[in-house]
Motif scaffolding. Structure first.
Motif, PDB file in Angstrom:
ATOM      1  N   ALA A  94       4.005  11.423  -4.651  1.00 11.46           N
ATOM      2  CA  ALA A  94       3.822  10.705  -5.922  1.00 11.46           C
ATOM      3  C   ALA A  94       3.518  11.592  -7.122  1.00 11.46           C
ATOM      4  CB  ALA A  94       2.748   9.630  -5.765  1.00 11.46           C
ATOM      5  N   PRO A  95       2.600  12.571  -7.027  1.00  9.70           N
ATOM      6  CA  PRO A  95       2.304  13.384  -8.220  1.00  9.70           C
ATOM      7  C   PRO A  95       3.495  14.154  -8.763  1.00  9.70           C
ATOM      8  CG  PRO A  95       0.594  13.645  -6.551  1.00  9.70           C
ATOM      9  CD  PRO A  95       1.724  12.930  -5.893  1.00  9.70           C
ATOM     10  N   ARG A  96       4.517  14.363  -7.941  1.00 12.55           N
ATOM     11  CA  ARG A  96       5.701  15.117  -8.370  1.00 12.55           C
ATOM     12  C   ARG A  96       6.806  14.211  -8.910  1.00 12.55           C
ATOM     13  NH1 ARG A  96       3.592  17.230  -3.694  1.00 12.55           N
ATOM     14  NH2 ARG A  96       3.289  19.498  -3.585  1.00 12.55           N
ATOM     15  N   VAL A 141       0.875  -1.177   0.000  1.00 11.37           N
ATOM     16  CA  VAL A 141       0.000   0.000   0.000  1.00 11.37           C
ATOM     17  C   VAL A 141       0.908   1.221   0.000  1.00 11.37           C
ATOM     18  CG1 VAL A 141      -1.751   1.317   1.253  1.00 11.37           C
ATOM     19  CG2 VAL A 141      -1.855  -1.179   1.241  1.00 11.37           C
ATOM     20  N   LEU A 142       0.644   2.188  -0.857  1.00 13.43           N
ATOM     21  CA  LEU A 142       1.467   3.390  -0.917  1.00 13.43           C
ATOM     22  C   LEU A 142       1.384   4.136   0.407  1.00 13.43           C
ATOM     23  CD1 LEU A 142       3.189   4.833  -3.146  1.00 13.43           C
ATOM     24  CD2 LEU A 142       1.240   6.361  -3.475  1.00 13.43           C
ATOM     25  N   GLY A 143       2.523   4.407   1.020  1.00 12.28           N
ATOM     26  CA  GLY A 143       2.559   5.111   2.286  1.00 12.28           C
ATOM     27  C   GLY A 143       2.145   6.566   2.143  1.00 12.28           C
ATOM     28  N   LYS A 144       1.838   7.194   3.280  1.00  7.62           N
ATOM     29  CA  LYS A 144       1.353   8.579   3.237  1.00  7.62           C
ATOM     30  C   LYS A 144       2.387   9.529   2.665  1.00  7.62           C
ATOM     31  CE  LYS A 144      -2.414   8.810   6.557  1.00  7.62           C
ATOM     32  NZ  LYS A 144      -2.993   9.564   7.685  1.00  7.62           N
ATOM     33  N   ALA A 145       3.642   9.393   3.093  1.00  3.06           N
ATOM     34  CA  ALA A 145       4.679  10.294   2.574  1.00  3.06           C
ATOM     35  C   ALA A 145       4.851  10.101   1.072  1.00  3.06           C
ATOM     36  CB  ALA A 145       6.000  10.056   3.300  1.00  3.06           C
ATOM     37  N   GLY A 165      -3.050   2.461  -4.217  1.00  5.86           N
ATOM     38  CA  GLY A 165      -2.870   3.890  -4.013  1.00  5.86           C
ATOM     39  C   GLY A 165      -1.908   4.572  -4.943  1.00  5.86           C
ATOM     40  N   VAL A 166      -1.241   3.836  -5.832  1.00 10.31           N
ATOM     41  CA  VAL A 166      -0.299   4.466  -6.767  1.00 10.31           C
ATOM     42  C   VAL A 166      -1.084   5.192  -7.854  1.00 10.31           C
ATOM     43  CG1 VAL A 166       1.494   4.045  -8.498  1.00 10.31           C
ATOM     44  CG2 VAL A 166       1.508   2.769  -6.344  1.00 10.31           C
TER      45      VAL A 166
END
Length: 371
Positions: free
Chosen positions: A140-142, A131-135, A155-156
């Protein structure tokens, strides 16, 4: 391959730092320059691959699980760290930054994203969980690309390029790949680890559960267990009272050897732990950390359970009677443990550091770029 300067962003616990060190070793082997951007918990490294190289300790703090006031302070610290990182990166001008999750990755990668286009480095994160972590989710968008440890990571963002690399592990763990699993014909070696600082639940539950096993099975046990410093004496005393040979320590400095001889591992399901279990090919009982923000460890454990490589017990169900009952069956079935070991090994990616380095190099510019 042209020589480049690459910044590695990692800090906090060993689960984030070990894969960063493994990648750094691979990048240096390929002739690149590396710098480390980390947090105060990790601090300046005086040993290992980063020793003697440029290192920068940045402000920052985790936000997840904090009250509003502490979260606001943590956000301000991260902002200060990002601006400090921006100044450092603008001066050094590395070609790329690779972060390994958690809040220590935020200041370097956010700072790098704020640089002007002409000097902006390539930005990557490695996600060690299913699962993609919060940080990493915030960053991710950057990012130019995300490397993953699992084939499917919840979550990716669909628009962000991803590459399945696996989780880089320490070279002495990688050396275990392919050794195979030898079922017990006598002594059963049980390894209990609980993350970087141990886990009290294992100290509370495991010794009592093992003491309640049938005498013939209990007599075959040999235990290595990681425990908090304040729990070491009582855990050791519990094993002595049960007549079970045990080594108890707050930190295990010989994990590769303990993994090599282990017949079963009991522990958490962090990304690095799961990667080490699969590279070594060892069956496990996983108890996911119950306070993880997005149940990352639960998702990691499920991936192994679905492959037949592990069992999972949620912490509320991880009780002494339940563990005794299950271990009575599991430890007596050497063929079952061997099948699980093979399933675990089938998931291992001992070449993860090389695959991650390949992903980075494939996107680097052709011009030389050194610190």
């Amino acid at each position: 391959m042209t020589r480049h300067c690459i910044a590695v962003a990692a800090g906090g616990t060993g689960g984030h730092f070990f894969p960063a060190e493994a990648l750094a070793c691979e990048l240096v082997r390929r002739g690149h320059d590396i710098i480390l951007m980390t947090d105060r918990r990790a601090g300046v490294r005086e040993t290992g691959i980063f020793a003697g190289r440029q290192q920068f300790v940045l402000p920052g703090a985790g936000i997840a699980g904090r009250g509003p006031l502490r979260a606001a302070r943590a956000a301000m610290a991260l902002a200060r760290g990002a601006m400090q990182a921006r100044r450092i990166l603008g001066r050094i001008q590395p070609c790329a930054i690779i972060g390994f999750g958690g809040y220590p990755s935020v200041p370097p990668l956010l700072g790098g994203s704020l640089l002007p286009r002409g000097v902006r480095p390539l930005l990557f994160v490695h996600e060690g969980n299913a699962v993609l972590g919060k940080a990493n989710g915030f960053l991710a968008p950057r990012m130019d690309a995300i490397a993953t440890s699992f084939p499917v990571v919840a979550g990716v963002p669909a628009a962000t390029p991803t590459t399945l690399t696996g989780m880089p592990v320490r070279p002495d763990i990688t050396a275990l790949a392919g050794e195979g699993y030898t079922p017990s014909n006598g002594v059963i070696n049980l390894l209990v680890w609980g993350g970087s600082l141990g886990a009290r639940v294992f100290s509370d539950v495991v010794p009592a559960a093992l003491a309640a096993l049938p005498p013939a099975l209990r007599a075959r046990l040999q235990v290595t267990q990681q425990a908090r410093a304040e729990d070491v004496d009582r855990v050791a005393a519990a094993y002595r009272a049960a007549g079970i040979p045990a080594r108890i320590a707050p930190f295990l400095n010989d994990v590769p050897e303990r993994l090599r001889t282990a017949h079963l591992v009991i522990g958490r399901a962090g990304g690095s732990s799961v990667a080490e279990l699969t590279v070594a090919g060892r069956p496990s009982l996983l108890v996911p950390l119950p306070i993880a923000a997005r149940d990352e460890q639960g998702a990691n454990a499920r991936a192994l359970v679905e492959a037949g490589a592990a069992w999972m017990i949620r912490q509320p169900d991880f009780t002494t009677p339940a563990l005794t009952e299950r271990l009575t069956t599991w430890l007596a079935d050497r063929d079952l443990l061997a099948r699980m070991a093979r399933a675990a090994a089938s998931l291992g990616r001992p070449d993860a550091a090389a695959r991650l380095a390949d992903m980075i190099e494939a996107r680097l510019p052709d011009r030389p770029h050194t610190a």
